[in-house]
Scaffold this motif. Structure first.
Motif: not given
Length: 264
Positions: A16-41
């Motif tokens: 998110r553009t307006d993400a709070d820099a101090h809250i916990p971050r969950i870094y998401c890695f996608a499956h083969a052929g997947g787009d990790s941006r889909s997890f942002l939903a």
């Protein structure tokens, strides 16, 4: 790309553009052929308790012109970017890693490279056997195929919906990326290393034809503390079959527990 999200300066992360820099971050890695941006939903269900961050490797999305990495190079690059992204400082935000299928393997190797990072709290892996079993013979056989033969064999992994398999133009567009990712997976070489001291959560679909309890049991060797194993409704892509609520509940439970401990 939605106007509400942006790419960070390194090119590795979208959030998110307006993400709070101090809250916990969950870094998401996608499956083969997947787009990790889909997890942002999933962000709406997490609210402001944690920030989902899509991990974007070279060769994909906005980095399409960059050479595709090996799995080890992917993990090394992601780990380096996470470490310098604020979480490497004493007061940086807590870090969680979540991956699905191939993404789980990358997240695991990333966690290995971040074992000295104090901010790293937990690794979540979904839809994957223990790393010592990778790559499976089925993955190696599939990675050697091309075109329609590859697409048909991919049915076992529930990789492409039937409507995509029936659409030649879509196949031509999507298959090169999926094949490249499977070849990345086939090129993985597991190397023994000290077990992770960070907590590990395993997530598996009850109807996943690719997984069974024996394949998950060997995860014990990778962790100082036995991982928490959660079987959820659905197949290999359980979060598509039944929705992401079961995964989101596990993510939120971990974040809330850690935040409570820190407050105490």
């Amino acid at each position: 790309m939605s106007p509400s999200v942006s790419v960070d300066d390194t090119g590795w992360f979208v959030s998110r553009t307006d993400a709070d820099a101090h809250i916990p971050r969950i870094y998401c890695f996608a499956h083969a052929g997947g787009d990790s941006r889909s997890f942002l939903a999933w962000q709406d269900e997490l609210g402001d308790e944690a920030e989902l961050v899509a991990v974007c490797p070279p060769g994909r999305a906005h980095r399409a012109r960059e050479p595709r990495p090996t799995l080890a190079e992917f993990a090394q690059g992601a780990a380096a970017a996470i470490a310098v992204g604020g979480s490497g400082t004493e007061h940086g935000p807590p870090v969680y890693l979540f991956g699905h299928s191939l993404g789980s393997l990358v997240a695991f190797e990333t966690a290995r490279r971040l074992r000295e990072l104090p901010a790293l709290r937990r690794l979540f892996v979904s839809g994957v056997s223990a790393p010592s079993l990778a790559p499976s013979q089925r993955v190696c056989d599939l990675a050697a195929l091309e075109g329609r033969e590859f697409a048909e064999a991919l049915r076992f992994f529930e990789g492409l919906p039937p409507e995509v398999l029936a659409h030649e133009d879509l196949l031509d567009l999507l298959l090169p990326g999926v094949i490249a990712d499977f070849r990345m997976a086939a090129g993985y070489r597991y190397r023994p290393a000290p077990p992770l001291t960070v907590g590990v959560t395993l997530i598996a679909g009850r109807d996943d034809a690719y997984l069974d309890a024996d394949k998950l049991a060997l995860w014990d060797r990778e962790c100082v503390t036995s991982p928490a194993c959660h079987w959820v409704d659905g197949g290999h892509f359980h979060f598509r079959d039944k929705g992401p609520s079961a995964v989101i509940d596990l993510l939120l439970a971990a974040v809330r527990t850690d935040q409570h401990i820190e407050v105490i």
